[in-house]
Design a protein around this motif. Sequence first.
Motif, PDB file in Angstrom:
ATOM      1  N   ASP A  98       0.839  -1.189   0.000  1.00 44.28           N
ATOM      2  CA  ASP A  98       0.000   0.000   0.000  1.00 44.28           C
ATOM      3  C   ASP A  98       0.877   1.243   0.000  1.00 44.28           C
ATOM      4  O   ASP A  98       2.107   1.159  -0.063  1.00 44.28           O
ATOM      5  CB  ASP A  98      -0.977  -0.009   1.177  1.00 44.28           C
ATOM      6  N   ARG A  99       0.268   2.402   0.097  1.00 43.35           N
ATOM      7  CA  ARG A  99       1.005   3.655  -0.086  1.00 43.35           C
ATOM      8  C   ARG A  99       1.997   3.949   1.032  1.00 43.35           C
ATOM      9  O   ARG A  99       2.863   4.807   0.874  1.00 43.35           O
ATOM     10  CB  ARG A  99       0.018   4.820  -0.214  1.00 43.35           C
ATOM     11  N   ASP A 101       3.974   1.585   2.231  1.00 39.82           N
ATOM     12  CA  ASP A 101       5.046   0.598   2.115  1.00 39.82           C
ATOM     13  C   ASP A 101       6.181   1.123   1.243  1.00 39.82           C
ATOM     14  O   ASP A 101       6.117   2.231   0.708  1.00 39.82           O
ATOM     15  CB  ASP A 101       4.479  -0.712   1.569  1.00 39.82           C
ATOM     16  N   LEU A 123       0.238   2.823  -7.388  1.00 43.79           N
ATOM     17  CA  LEU A 123      -0.664   3.586  -6.512  1.00 43.79           C
ATOM     18  C   LEU A 123      -0.387   5.091  -6.580  1.00 43.79           C
ATOM     19  O   LEU A 123      -0.577   5.817  -5.616  1.00 43.79           O
ATOM     20  CB  LEU A 123      -0.565   3.102  -5.059  1.00 43.79           C
ATOM     21  N   ILE A 126       4.626   5.307  -4.140  1.00 44.85           N
ATOM     22  CA  ILE A 126       4.884   4.800  -2.796  1.00 44.85           C
ATOM     23  C   ILE A 126       6.343   5.103  -2.428  1.00 44.85           C
ATOM     24  O   ILE A 126       7.115   5.593  -3.253  1.00 44.85           O
ATOM     25  CB  ILE A 126       4.585   3.283  -2.661  1.00 44.85           C
TER      26      ILE A 126
END
Length: 363
Positions: A98-99, A101, A123, A126
């Motif tokens: 996810d953002r 990470d 995304l 990141i």
Amino acid sequence: MSAHETIDVSTQDGSYDVHVGAGILDGLGELVRGACAGRAARVISDSNVAPLYANDVALSLLDAGFESSIHIFEAGEASKSMETLSELLERLAEGGLDRDDVVVALGGGVTGDLAGLAAALYLRGIKLVQVPTSLLAMVDSSVGGKCAVDLAAGKNLAGAFWQPSLVVADVDCLDTIAPELFRDSCGEVIKHAVLADEALFAALERRTLTDAGLTGEELVDIVARNVRIKRDVVEADERELGLRQTLNLGHSIGHAIEAASGLSLGHGSSVAAGLCCIARASSRLGWCSDECCQRIVALVASHGLPTDTDVPHKELLSFMLRDKKRHGDGINLVIPREIADVELRRCQVGELEEIVRLGCGVS
């Protein structure tokens, strides 16, 4: 542990630290945890570097509280493609990152470019940590946020600006670099010295980077000086609208030489040859002194790097005019005036033909 220097970089898109040291890779997980608060870390590396360092890096990240995994791609410039990038993005998605990470780019310039662009796109962006293992990546490509892949039409034509959250350069990794690859990387160090550091240029004249007697402390100092040069330029012009274009010294001709070789000639060697070609042309056009040109060519030669090219002039011009640095009907060329004194000069196609005629294939 030997010398360790920390250089701070501040841009509009964020601030981060560049750690340069000997033996600092063991503490990578702690450094990453200090810069990134995410749950997972994906280590991206190539088939040459991964066997040397990837498992230790993944374990260090695990010890720091990250869920860590490794993705390995085939080493070589040919992997810097849309196909490899697409595969990396699919792996990030499959891993459920996810953002918050982080992508950890472990390797040389190709790895940094691929992993950096994947981090920028996934995304819509990141976290990214650059862990350069080649001299070229340490002094140049890992700092500043430029990342790209090649297209059939030319080098680095699809890319983005995506600043890392952290850069960790352990000069001990240079012990595993093949001598020819290390020598190739010296081209960017020489370029930085011509661009902005007369003292570094003089130091390299006294003792080349390829001298086997260089200590870890000396390498840390040299890498850190190069990082500061690039940091100062990037902070002043993050998006390459003006001053940052000076970092392209030697690149317009150098990229053309590299492309004409089918990417078989290394980037640093290509830049070194391009630097000598533009210095020769500048000297003959009265833009720089003969002494400046002679010193540049002599320093490049002393590092065992090429000082000219035998690529036909028409072919060089063709590649130069397809380069991403083209603006309309001309190119902004970086011209050396003296050591540590350059200027940005807009050149039309006719002038480029003259520069190539005077500087290339004539040494």
